[in-house]
Scaffold this motif. Structure first.
Motif, PDB file in Angstrom:
ATOM      1  N   SER A  70       8.984  -7.997  -1.877  1.00 15.20           N
ATOM      2  CA  SER A  70      10.129  -7.750  -1.016  1.00 15.20           C
ATOM      3  C   SER A  70       9.770  -6.648  -0.034  1.00 15.20           C
ATOM      4  O   SER A  70       9.407  -5.545  -0.441  1.00 15.20           O
ATOM      5  CB  SER A  70      11.345  -7.307  -1.852  1.00 15.20           C
ATOM      6  OG  SER A  70      12.452  -7.044  -1.015  1.00 15.20           O
ATOM      7  N   PRO A  71       9.782  -6.948   1.263  1.00 17.80           N
ATOM      8  CA  PRO A  71      10.151  -8.236   1.863  1.00 17.80           C
ATOM      9  C   PRO A  71       9.018  -9.256   1.751  1.00 17.80           C
ATOM     10  O   PRO A  71       7.864  -8.894   1.513  1.00 17.80           O
ATOM     11  CB  PRO A  71      10.393  -7.873   3.325  1.00 17.80           C
ATOM     12  CG  PRO A  71       9.469  -6.734   3.565  1.00 17.80           C
ATOM     13  CD  PRO A  71       9.428  -5.937   2.282  1.00 17.80           C
ATOM     14  N   ASP A 115      12.410 -11.680   7.549  1.00 22.19           N
ATOM     15  CA  ASP A 115      12.421 -11.582   6.093  1.00 22.19           C
ATOM     16  C   ASP A 115      12.907 -12.890   5.479  1.00 22.19           C
ATOM     17  O   ASP A 115      13.512 -13.727   6.144  1.00 22.19           O
ATOM     18  CB  ASP A 115      13.329 -10.426   5.667  1.00 22.19           C
ATOM     19  CG  ASP A 115      13.056  -9.984   4.238  1.00 22.19           C
ATOM     20  OD1 ASP A 115      12.169 -10.586   3.591  1.00 22.19           O
ATOM     21  OD2 ASP A 115      13.728  -9.059   3.758  1.00 22.19           O
ATOM     22  N   THR A 130      17.304 -14.638  -3.937  1.00 23.41           N
ATOM     23  CA  THR A 130      17.684 -13.455  -3.163  1.00 23.41           C
ATOM     24  C   THR A 130      19.160 -13.167  -3.274  1.00 23.41           C
ATOM     25  O   THR A 130      19.597 -12.052  -3.036  1.00 23.41           O
ATOM     26  CB  THR A 130      17.328 -13.654  -1.685  1.00 23.41           C
ATOM     27  OG1 THR A 130      17.996 -14.826  -1.188  1.00 23.41           O
ATOM     28  CG2 THR A 130      15.831 -13.840  -1.525  1.00 23.41           C
TER      29      THR A 130
END
Length: 638
Positions: free
Chosen positions: A605-606, A630, A637
């Motif tokens: 992440s990202p 992203d 998510t």
């Protein structure tokens, strides 16, 4: 972390490191002993100073609001007489912050004569009179200038206000801008005569001239933003907030020079002793040179051999006792006439301490016990002297081990910081390895293309056009802009810029890792679309990556996914997030679902993604990029 400020300076003055360290330590409130490494913690604030004669890195980490701000000053001496460089950054885990130049920057700039590589960057504003106008125009016209030049004009109604504004800008923008204050109206007229009407500045106002000023050739003069004198007179220094914010944000996107980009990852390794100082400016290392060292491999126990008949040895004759050896021994002296016990075979590591304790206890025979009793009574037999010598050596060895800190229990904060430093260094090494791998792959593709053309091996010859293919960018926006100009079979709409800029600003450390992959992916898409348009290739983009034409750009197929999972495609919310703009020739509605995407980073992440629509074999003959940013929302998510 989000990067809020970045200054890149050249300083050829003497004692660059000590000057920077002195100013940094005074600003951080640390009593510096001048040692090679100093760490100081006060509450939740932490300061670390580390350097040698060639390079150094100073860090100050403090809490602020709901997060933290980290100021880092890194420097290195120049190569072969070239001026040294200094890079100062301010990062934080905040979404946004009103960050200006760190407090030590004006003091440091006052110790020497730093430049941005082209124009002087000093601690205060430059006062420009008629004699200095030519020098100012020279600064404005320099094509290699990296910092903006802020010019303040004369205000006859309140000259002191202009001087106060110039001082304020020079302090808050120290290191990232050159501030010039015009002396009188004649100076203003001379400067405007050179700038022309579109770029002129007057009326007690100011103007921020970005790099690349071209009088009479500017297609959009308002990119050099003016600030009217009326706003300055009404609001005073508060009216300069928009100027300060714009220049500081611009500093974050300034490209890092190649020599700084090559040297900076090695500084931590030099300071840690993992790299010789002489390698600071050496050619890029091979992957083996920057590999993480591993511990020795424990050999597997050998298979038992066939038993052999041993010949009896004659009994050992007793020898007179030898004088005590200066090195500590782990066994006691045997009694005369008694054959020493055989040396035990090494035991496995598990339970080693218990085994050693048990064996030592077994070896404490009556003679050793008698020696201990004799020593307690003040006797001085030979065995007692040997035990005293061993005890003294063991005590000295214990003190030496304790002094190194090997047995000290680290506080959780110290251990976390140590792991964070190791992670940062590994991340820099990984990025450098990626760049080396990209260049090697580009060279291989070039050789393959020449072999396909000539059916004959050619080595060592590479044209400028071929060399430009392995291009290195400093930001994703730079990649997008270049792709719009050069890659004719791709369409990258302006709607990409918001998410692309967000990745650049929010993740300054990772963005260099993504730029190479993004450029390679865009080149591969463009080459694929061109081959489809010329009927030189049949199949989809995934097939192209698996079997590209000889010498053509491609990426590894594992980065490509031509569809989304059923849980994403069947969910209206996730489906809508992947609908992007296309021309009406493709779909009358002007929007279409784009499940195909390229993984610029597989996990984490990202994890940036590039969504695209393949119309290379359709009406437009292009590949349409719908999204670059992203990871879009999915079941993991959300």
């Amino acid at each position: 972390m989000t990067q809020f400020y970045q200054a890149l300076l050249r300083d050829g003055g003497p004692r660059l490191g000590p000057r920077l360290r002195r100013c940094f330590a005074a600003w951080a409130g640390v009593e510096d002993d001048g040692g090679p490494a100093l760490e100081h913690a006060r509450g939740r604030s932490r300061t670390a100073l580390a350097d040698n004669d060639l390079c150094g890195r100073y860090l100050h980490d403090v809490p602020t609001g709901d997060g933290r701000l980290r100021t880092t000053a890194t420097w290195a001496a120049g190569r072969k007489g070239a001026p040294g460089w200094v890079r100062v950054t301010v990062e934080g885990d905040l979404d946004q912050a009103a960050v200006t130049a760190p407090g030590f920057m004006p003091a440091f700039l006052a110790t020497g004569r730093a430049t941005d590589g082209a124009v002087p960057v000093e601690a205060g504003p430059h006062l420009i009179g008629p004699e200095e106008v030519k020098e100012l125009t020279g600064w404005l016209a320099r094509p290699d200038r990296g910092v903006p030049v802020i010019v303040l004009t004369v205000d006859r109604s309140d000259p002191n206000l202009v001087a106060a504004c110039a001082d304020h800008l020079a302090e808050t923008l120290a290191g990232v801008a050159l501030v010039a204050r015009l002396y009188d109206a004649r100076t203003q007229d001379d400067l405007n005569a050179w700038l022309g009407g579109d770029l002129s500045v007057f009326g007690g106002g100011l103007r921020t001239y970005l790099p690349g000023v071209r009088p009479g050739e500017e297609t959009y003069a308002m990119r050099h933003q003016p600030r009217g004198g009326g706003a300055i007179r009404d609001q005073g220094v508060r009216s300069l907030e928009v100027v300060v914010k714009g220049v500081v944000e611009l500093s974050v996107h300034r490209a890092v020079p190649a020599d700084v980009r090559q040297t900076e990852p090695r500084i931590a390794r030099v300071l840690a002793g993992a790299l010789p100082p002489g390698e600071l400016h050496a050619a890029p290392p091979t992957p083996a040179a920057i590999a993480v060292p591993r511990g020795p491999r424990i050999p597997r126990p050998a298979a038992p051999s066939e038993p052999q008949t041993l010949q009896p040895e004659p009994p050992a004759q007793p020898e007179p006792p030898a004088p005590p050896d200066p090195q500590p021994e782990l066994t006691t002296a045997p009694e005369p006439g008694v054959e020493p016990d055989p040396v035990p075979e090494p035991e496995p590591a598990a339970g080693l301490a218990d085994d050693i304790a048990a064996k030592l206890a077994d070896r404490l025979d009556e003679s050793v016990l008698d020696a201990l009793v004799d020593m307690a009574r003040g006797g001085d037999t030979e065995t007692t002297a040997l035990i005293k010598t061993m005890a003294a050596h063991l005590d000295a060895l214990t003190r030496a081990v304790e002094s190194t800190g090997l047995l000290a229990v680290r506080a959780p904060g110290q251990e976390l910081e140590r792991l964070r430093r190791q992670y940062d260094q590994l991340e820099l090494d990984y990025t450098e390895l990626q760049e080396c791998e990209r260049k090697a792959q580009d060279r291989i593709r070039w050789l393959e293309s020449r072999l396909a053309e000539h059916a004959d091996p050619v080595y060592g010859v590479q044209t400028d056009a071929d060399r430009d293919d392995c291009w290195e960018a400093e930001s994703l926006m730079e990649v997008v802009q270049r792709a719009r100009k050069q890659l004719r079979h791709l369409d990258l709409p302006d709607s990409l810029d918001t998410e692309v800029s967000k990745l650049d600003v929010m993740y300054p450390r990772q963005r260099r890792r993504w730029t190479g992959r993004t450029w390679d992916a865009l080149r591969a898409l463009d080459a694929y679309a061109a081959a489809r348009a010329d009927a030189r290739f049949t199949g989809g983009f995934y097939d192209w990556c698996a079997r590209p034409l000889p010498g053509a750009p491609a990426i590894t197929p594992t980065m490509v996914s031509m569809k989304e999972s059923d849980s994403v495609s069947g969910n209206p919310k996730y489906h809508r997030a992947r609908v992007f703009r296309v021309p009406t020739e493709i779909d009358p509605s002007g929007r279409v679902y784009m499940p195909s995407h390229i993984k610029l980073q597989q996990v984490g992440s990202p994890a940036p993604r590039m969504h695209f629509l393949d119309d290379a074999g359709g009406a437009t003959g292009k590949v349409w990029i719908g999204y670059l940013g992203d990871h879009l929302p999915n079941t993991r998510t959300n």
